[in-house]
Design an enzyme around this catalytic site. Structure first.
Site, PDB file in Angstrom:
ATOM      1  N   ARG A 104       0.853  -1.192   0.000  1.00  0.00           N
ATOM      2  CA  ARG A 104       0.000   0.000   0.000  1.00  0.00           C
ATOM      3  C   ARG A 104       0.881   1.231   0.000  1.00  0.00           C
ATOM      4  O   ARG A 104       1.814   1.327   0.799  1.00  0.00           O
ATOM      5  CB  ARG A 104      -0.840   0.067   1.278  1.00  0.00           C
ATOM      6  CG  ARG A 104      -1.944  -0.890   1.371  1.00  0.00           C
ATOM      7  CD  ARG A 104      -2.960  -0.484   2.418  1.00  0.00           C
ATOM      8  NE  ARG A 104      -2.420  -0.063   3.714  1.00  0.00           N
ATOM      9  CZ  ARG A 104      -3.167   0.402   4.707  1.00  0.00           C
ATOM     10  NH1 ARG A 104      -4.475   0.517   4.550  1.00  0.00           N
ATOM     11  NH2 ARG A 104      -2.633   0.756   5.852  1.00  0.00           N
ATOM     12  N   THR A 108      -1.409   7.468  -0.187  1.00  0.00           N
ATOM     13  CA  THR A 108      -2.720   7.356  -0.861  1.00  0.00           C
ATOM     14  C   THR A 108      -3.494   6.114  -0.399  1.00  0.00           C
ATOM     15  O   THR A 108      -4.695   6.021  -0.641  1.00  0.00           O
ATOM     16  CB  THR A 108      -2.535   7.233  -2.381  1.00  0.00           C
ATOM     17  OG1 THR A 108      -1.844   5.998  -2.645  1.00  0.00           O
ATOM     18  CG2 THR A 108      -1.734   8.396  -2.949  1.00  0.00           C
ATOM     19  N   ASP A 201       0.653  -2.709  12.515  1.00  0.00           N
ATOM     20  CA  ASP A 201       1.106  -3.118  11.182  1.00  0.00           C
ATOM     21  C   ASP A 201       1.510  -4.601  11.233  1.00  0.00           C
ATOM     22  O   ASP A 201       2.538  -4.957  11.815  1.00  0.00           O
ATOM     23  CB  ASP A 201       2.286  -2.243  10.755  1.00  0.00           C
ATOM     24  CG  ASP A 201       2.678  -2.502   9.311  1.00  0.00           C
ATOM     25  OD1 ASP A 201       2.886  -3.690   8.951  1.00  0.00           O
ATOM     26  OD2 ASP A 201       2.752  -1.547   8.533  1.00  0.00           O
ATOM     27  N   ASP A 204       5.059  -5.569   9.810  1.00  0.00           N
ATOM     28  CA  ASP A 204       6.158  -5.136  10.683  1.00  0.00           C
ATOM     29  C   ASP A 204       6.218  -5.984  11.948  1.00  0.00           C
ATOM     30  O   ASP A 204       7.301  -6.342  12.425  1.00  0.00           O
ATOM     31  CB  ASP A 204       5.991  -3.663  11.057  1.00  0.00           C
ATOM     32  CG  ASP A 204       6.408  -2.738   9.923  1.00  0.00           C
ATOM     33  OD1 ASP A 204       7.070  -3.210   8.980  1.00  0.00           O
ATOM     34  OD2 ASP A 204       6.048  -1.551   9.976  1.00  0.00           O
TER      35      ASP A 204
END
Ligand code: PRP
Ligand code: URA
Length: 210
Positions: A104, A108, A201, A204
């Site tokens: 991603r 945006t 995340d 991560d």
């Protein structure tokens, strides 16, 4: 219309709580994601078709059952989807594995495809697309677009995630109405593209890259 199901088995819910905790380290996060993926695979495979088979036991003939449907392909969306693959293969070891790379754009939130490698008979398989997070839905939609482009029928795809946002579920259902969606939790909302409360995340946390 495909199914939408929140998998509220107590073991799944308990394990999800462990990985939501911000103090859960990389090693435990990785282990527990795989454990949840196994439990999800158990539930998601509940409607797999069976056929009758006679098997000779040491004591006689058993009128038994065996799987009779399409062979399975597990398709993780890179990176974070990789964290769910081993857990699913523990239950379905003969499954083939395809990979779809997607990231991603941080500003945006638009997904970008960077890698696709699938089994050559992907259009004949029952496909589990796996990714821990369904946020805006952009990555899942584009990954499924990539499968459809290669001849896969939407009704042969099940999307399996750990945490979904209502926005992502709605977007995915709108784009690919025949895909079944399974999640361990349906969370509250999105904030700056992140699921709240979510688990942060996933990539991560799985790979220790923060
Ligand atoms: C995360 C996650 C999903 C995607 C979900 O991946 O693993 O693929 O975001 O967001 P969306 O529903 O809004 O598309 P990310 O792009 O961070 O890549 P990574 O797995 O390589 O960390
Ligand atoms: N991707 C993640 O890894 N986490 C989120 O909350 C949203 C997208």
């Amino acid at each position: 219309m495909g199914k939408f199901q929140v998998m509220n088995h107590p073991l799944i819910q308990h394990k999800l709580t462990i990985i939501r905790n911000e103090n859960c380290g990389t090693r435990e996060f990785r282990e527990v994601v795989n454990e949840i993926a196994s439990l999800l695979a158990f539930e998601v495979s509940r409607d797999m078709p069976l056929e009758d088979v006679d098997v000779k036991t040491p004591q006689g003939i058993a009128h038994a059952k065996q799987l009779s449907g399409k062979k399975v392909a597990v398709v993780p969306i890179l990176r974070a989807g990789i964290g769910m693959v081993d857990g699913i293969l523990d239950l379905i070891p003969a499954a083939k594995v395809g990979h779809i790379g997607m990231y991603r754009d941080e500003k945006t939130l638009e997904p970008h495809e960077y890698f696709v490698k699938l089994p050559s008979d992907i259009d004949k398989r029952q496909i589990f697309v796996v990714d821990p997070m369904l946020a805006t839905g952009g990555s899942a939609i584009m990954a499924i677009d990539a499968l459809i482009k290669r001849g896969v029928d939407e009704s042969n795809i099940k999307f399996v995630c750990l945490v979904a946002a209502p926005e992502g579920v709605e977007a995915l259902q709108k784009a690919h109405g025949d895909v079944d969606i399974y999640t361990a939790a349906l969370d509250d909302h999105l904030e700056n593209g992140y699921i709240v409360p979510g688990l942060g995340d996933a990539g991560d946390r799985l790979f220790g890259t923060k």
